[in-house]
Design a protein around this motif. Structure first.
Motif, PDB file in Angstrom:
ATOM      1  N   ALA A 150       1.005  -1.078   0.234  1.00 52.44           N
ATOM      2  CA  ALA A 150      -0.067   0.009  -0.013  1.00 52.44           C
ATOM      3  C   ALA A 150       0.743   1.078  -0.034  1.00 52.44           C
ATOM      4  N   SER A 151       0.735   2.210  -0.979  1.00 48.81           N
ATOM      5  CA  SER A 151       1.418   3.343  -1.102  1.00 48.81           C
ATOM      6  C   SER A 151       0.676   4.462  -1.429  1.00 48.81           C
ATOM      7  N   GLY A 152       1.349   5.499  -0.923  1.00 47.97           N
ATOM      8  CA  GLY A 152       0.408   6.725  -0.976  1.00 47.97           C
ATOM      9  C   GLY A 152       0.966   8.084   0.049  1.00 47.97           C
ATOM     10  N   THR A 153       0.129   9.038   0.179  1.00 47.18           N
ATOM     11  CA  THR A 153       0.826   9.978   0.818  1.00 47.18           C
ATOM     12  C   THR A 153       0.401   9.831   2.357  1.00 47.18           C
ATOM     13  N   ARG A 154       1.391   9.784   3.140  1.00 46.32           N
ATOM     14  CA  ARG A 154       1.359   9.664   4.668  1.00 46.32           C
ATOM     15  C   ARG A 154       0.375   8.477   4.804  1.00 46.32           C
ATOM     16  N   VAL A 155       0.995   7.161   4.700  1.00 48.76           N
ATOM     17  CA  VAL A 155       0.377   6.046   4.814  1.00 48.76           C
ATOM     18  C   VAL A 155       0.131   5.823   6.460  1.00 48.76           C
ATOM     19  N   GLY A 193       3.995 -21.303   8.284  1.00 46.23           N
ATOM     20  CA  GLY A 193       4.268 -20.414   7.548  1.00 46.23           C
ATOM     21  C   GLY A 193       4.689 -19.101   8.327  1.00 46.23           C
ATOM     22  N   GLY A 194       4.958 -18.050   7.669  1.00 48.03           N
ATOM     23  CA  GLY A 194       5.398 -16.605   8.665  1.00 48.03           C
ATOM     24  C   GLY A 194       4.834 -15.301   7.648  1.00 48.03           C
ATOM     25  N   VAL A 195       4.826 -14.382   8.405  1.00 50.27           N
ATOM     26  CA  VAL A 195       4.315 -13.135   8.020  1.00 50.27           C
ATOM     27  C   VAL A 195       5.262 -12.017   8.236  1.00 50.27           C
ATOM     28  N   GLN A 196       5.753 -11.067   7.222  1.00 47.93           N
ATOM     29  CA  GLN A 196       6.644 -10.074   7.167  1.00 47.93           C
ATOM     30  C   GLN A 196       5.819  -8.714   7.014  1.00 47.93           C
ATOM     31  N   VAL A 197       6.400  -7.750   7.787  1.00 48.41           N
ATOM     32  CA  VAL A 197       6.031  -6.231   7.618  1.00 48.41           C
ATOM     33  C   VAL A 197       7.029  -5.335   7.769  1.00 48.41           C
ATOM     34  N   HIS A 198       6.559  -4.276   6.692  1.00 44.15           N
ATOM     35  CA  HIS A 198       7.562  -3.311   6.598  1.00 44.15           C
ATOM     36  C   HIS A 198       6.878  -1.991   6.373  1.00 44.15           C
ATOM     37  N   ALA A 199       7.081  -0.937   7.155  1.00 48.27           N
ATOM     38  CA  ALA A 199       6.224   0.245   7.005  1.00 48.27           C
ATOM     39  C   ALA A 199       7.218   1.491   7.121  1.00 48.27           C
ATOM     40  N   THR A 200       6.751   2.510   5.912  1.00 46.95           N
ATOM     41  CA  THR A 200       7.243   3.662   6.088  1.00 46.95           C
ATOM     42  C   THR A 200       6.243   4.703   6.113  1.00 46.95           C
ATOM     43  N   ALA A 201       6.567   5.855   5.942  1.00 44.78           N
ATOM     44  CA  ALA A 201       5.421   7.042   5.616  1.00 44.78           C
ATOM     45  C   ALA A 201       4.793   6.926   4.477  1.00 44.78           C
ATOM     46  N   ALA A 203       5.173   4.040   2.230  1.00 44.74           N
ATOM     47  CA  ALA A 203       4.467   2.756   1.979  1.00 44.74           C
ATOM     48  C   ALA A 203       4.386   1.604   2.997  1.00 44.74           C
ATOM     49  N   LEU A 204       3.353   0.871   2.987  1.00 46.70           N
ATOM     50  CA  LEU A 204       3.464  -0.503   3.895  1.00 46.70           C
ATOM     51  C   LEU A 204       3.480  -1.580   2.965  1.00 46.70           C
ATOM     52  N   VAL A 205       4.419  -2.527   3.296  1.00 40.24           N
ATOM     53  CA  VAL A 205       4.651  -3.773   2.275  1.00 40.24           C
ATOM     54  C   VAL A 205       4.426  -5.094   3.640  1.00 40.24           C
TER      55      VAL A 205
END
Length: 214
Positions: A150-155, A193-201, A203-205
């Motif tokens: 998810a990408s956009g302005t101020r996620v 299995g497993g889940v990964q999370v990476h978040a910035t202002a 984008a959220l992956v």
């Protein structure tokens, strides 16, 4: 069923009710206006409101039926086109989010579809100001891989949701906001299995890797 399972089920129901409250409330308001309105043009607008609210309610119910529920109408394998249709309908009612799909398989196990839908829901919730949702899924010989970006302005991504995706609970414990993430983590863990999370202002992956047999 354990107390934790009951709590999770209750919170998922709370989330479902919360999301349906607005369109169902609009249906009620539209019916009240229609009963009082005599002007033909205004009555036509009332019918448009009723039609829109009914469509949104139906779209959300279909989405949550598979994302949260047992979805008994499906077999062990679910076509990815079904998940694509459900997410596209949910986003279409938003109007501010564009969706891009990259699918390397025709179908996935129901458990993997549930993970995909809930990760997509988390991504949609993060795009409060609009943006783009990229969704990819592929079933390989050794693993099924799912990714949502998810990408956009101020996620807007609540850190407690990330904690729930990683199997941790903050001081506030489980809530209706974090319940979908907790379910994703629980399903992935049960399948090995497993889940990964990476978040910035910007984008959220979110990603999940599940064994091929899952």
């Amino acid at each position: 069923m354990t107390t934790a399972s009951l709590d999770l089920a209750s919170l998922l129901c709370s989330r479902l009710c919360h999301d349906l409250l607005s369109p169902v409330g609009a249906l009620t308001n539209g019916l009240e206006l229609l009963a009082e309105e005599k002007d033909p043009a205004m009555r036509e607008k009332c019918f448009e409101l009723l039609e829109q609210s009914a469509r949104i309610s139906a779209d959300k119910l279909r989405f949550f039926r598979l994302a949260f529920g047992a979805a008994g109408g499906f077999g062990d394998m679910v076509p990815l086109s079904e998940a694509q249709s459900l997410v596209n309908a949910l986003v279409g009612n938003n109007g501010r989010i564009a969706v891009n799909w990259v699918l390397g398989s025709d179908s996935l196990p129901k458990s993997a579809i549930k993970i995909l839908l809930n990760l997509a829901l988390i991504g949609i919730d993060a795009l409060v100001r609009g943006g783009q949702l990229d969704i990819g899924a592929e079933a390989g010989a050794e693993a099924t891989e799912i990714v949502v970006r998810a990408s956009g302005t101020r996620v807007a991504f609540d850190p407690t949701i990330g904690e729930a995706l990683e199997g941790r609970q903050g001081e506030g414990g489980l809530s209706s906001k974090t319940a979908p993430a907790a379910m994703v983590q629980l399903i992935a863990a049960q399948l090995g299995g497993g889940v990964q999370v990476h978040a910035t202002a910007e984008a959220l992956v979110l990603g999940a890797v599940l064994p091929a047999a899952a």
